[in-house]
Every structure is written in C-alpha cells, then in structure tokens.
Motif scaffolding. Structure first.
Motif: not given
Ligand code: HEM
Length: 161
Positions: A49-53, A69-71, A99-102, A104-106, A117-119, A148-150
């Motif tokens: 449900k998080l994914f608009s597309f 492409s997200h994967a 900044k954008k990634l932060g 968008v996920h927020y 779960v993703t990890k 570290q990326l997360v």
C-alpha cells in the motif's frame, strides 16, 4: 548524526565480497529484484500500500516496471554504498539525492519495520542467487552496507518543506 559521522570500518575484503556477488547477480538483476520484493510483500503484505504505483495499478505486481526499478535501486545503491564505505568510511550519496530519498520515504510512510523486513529479504535473495559464494562474511558485508545506507536515508527522513 552520529551514525553518519562515525568512521565505519569496512574492509577491502568486505567491499570485494559485495562487488563480487553483485557482479554475478547483475545479469539477472530484474528477475532478482522482483523476487526480492515479492519476499517483502509475502512477509509484510501491507507494504504494498505504500507504493503509489501499485495501489491503482491494473498491471499484475510481477509485471510492474516501477517495482522492478525500485528493487534495482536498492541493490545498486547498497552496492555503491559498500564501495563508498570502503573509500570514505561513510555513505556519501550526493546530497540532493539523499535529501530526496529521505523525503520520498518519509512522505510514503516507510517506517523502521519496513527497512528491517527489506534487509531480511535482501539477504535471503542474495543467498539464493549466489549459493556457491554465500558465507557469513558475505552476509555481514551486505548487511553493513545496507544498514549504513538506511541510516543515511533515515537521517534525511523529514518533511522537505
Ligand atoms: C521510492 C530507493 C528502501 C518504499 C524510492 C526511490 C528510490 C528508492 C531511488 C525513488 C525516489 C524518487 O522518486 O526519486 C530505496 C533504497 C532503499 C529503499 C536505496 C534502501 C536501501 C525502501 C523500503 C521501502 C521503500 C524499505 C518500503 C518497504 C518506497 C516507496 C517509494 C520509494 C513507497 C515511493 C514510490 C512511489 O510511490 O512512487 N526508493 N528505497 N523503499 N521507496 Fe524506496
């Protein structure tokens, strides 16, 4: 933030393990990425449900190019983060990107549990993709690069304006 400023000890060997396995997975990246996200949704169906597309899409999940492409982005950026960790001791995604990634996920409502779960799904996917290479050291190297990326993304998880 402390997580970003700390000099991370990520060895040449760890970088090599991530790069080596990624090089072997690259050719099947689309298929692997899909498997990866199907695992996430199997464990946490509500994450869809998080994914608009995905919400209003008539295209079946496994045929959705945006999901692929997200994967891929998660795979590629985790691998790049491993290389950066080795070189700089920290994740240095270009500032605007982070900044954008932060943001968008927020805005999408992604929370800690989703990253966890993703990890898990990421490590399982790699283990199944390169069983002949898999080792506790390889698992640890990917886990560290991902964490570290997360941490870098989470440090930018706030409303953008
Ligand atoms: C969007 C990467 C983890 C859910 C994105 C985008 C990228 C990305 C590049 C596109 C941003 C843009 O529009 O410019 C990553 C990376 C991750 C990660 C590198 C971890 C290392 C997650 C997790 C979830 C998630 C754990 C949830 C399970 C989303 C959602 C969007 C998004 C919902 C917005 C999609 C939309 O509706 O258009 N991510 N992501 N991401 N990501 Fe992630």
């Amino acid at each position: 933030s402390p997580a970003l400023d700390a000099t991370i000890c990520f060895t040449e060997e760890q970088e090599a393990l991530v790069v080596k396995s990624w090089n072997s997975m690259k050719k099947n990246a689309g298929e692997l990425g899909l498997k990866f996200f199907l695992k996430i949704f199997e464990i946490a169906p509500s994450a869809q449900k998080l994914f608009s597309f995905l919400k209003d899409s008539k295209v079946p999940l496994e045929k959705n190019p945006k999901l692929k492409s997200h994967a891929m982005a998660v795979f590629v950026m985790t691998c790049e983060s491993a290389v950066q960790l080795r070189k700089a001791g920290k994740v240095t995604v270009r500032d605007s990107t982070l900044k954008k990634l932060g943001s968008v996920h927020y805005k999408s409502g992604v929370v800690d549990e989703h990253y966890e779960v993703t990890k898990f799904a990421l490590l399982e996917t790699i283990k199944e993709a390169v069983p002949e290479m898999w080792s506790p050291e390889m698992k640890n190297a990917w886990a560290q690069a991902y964490d570290q990326l997360v941490a870098a993304i989470k440090s930018e998880m706030k409303p953008s304006s």
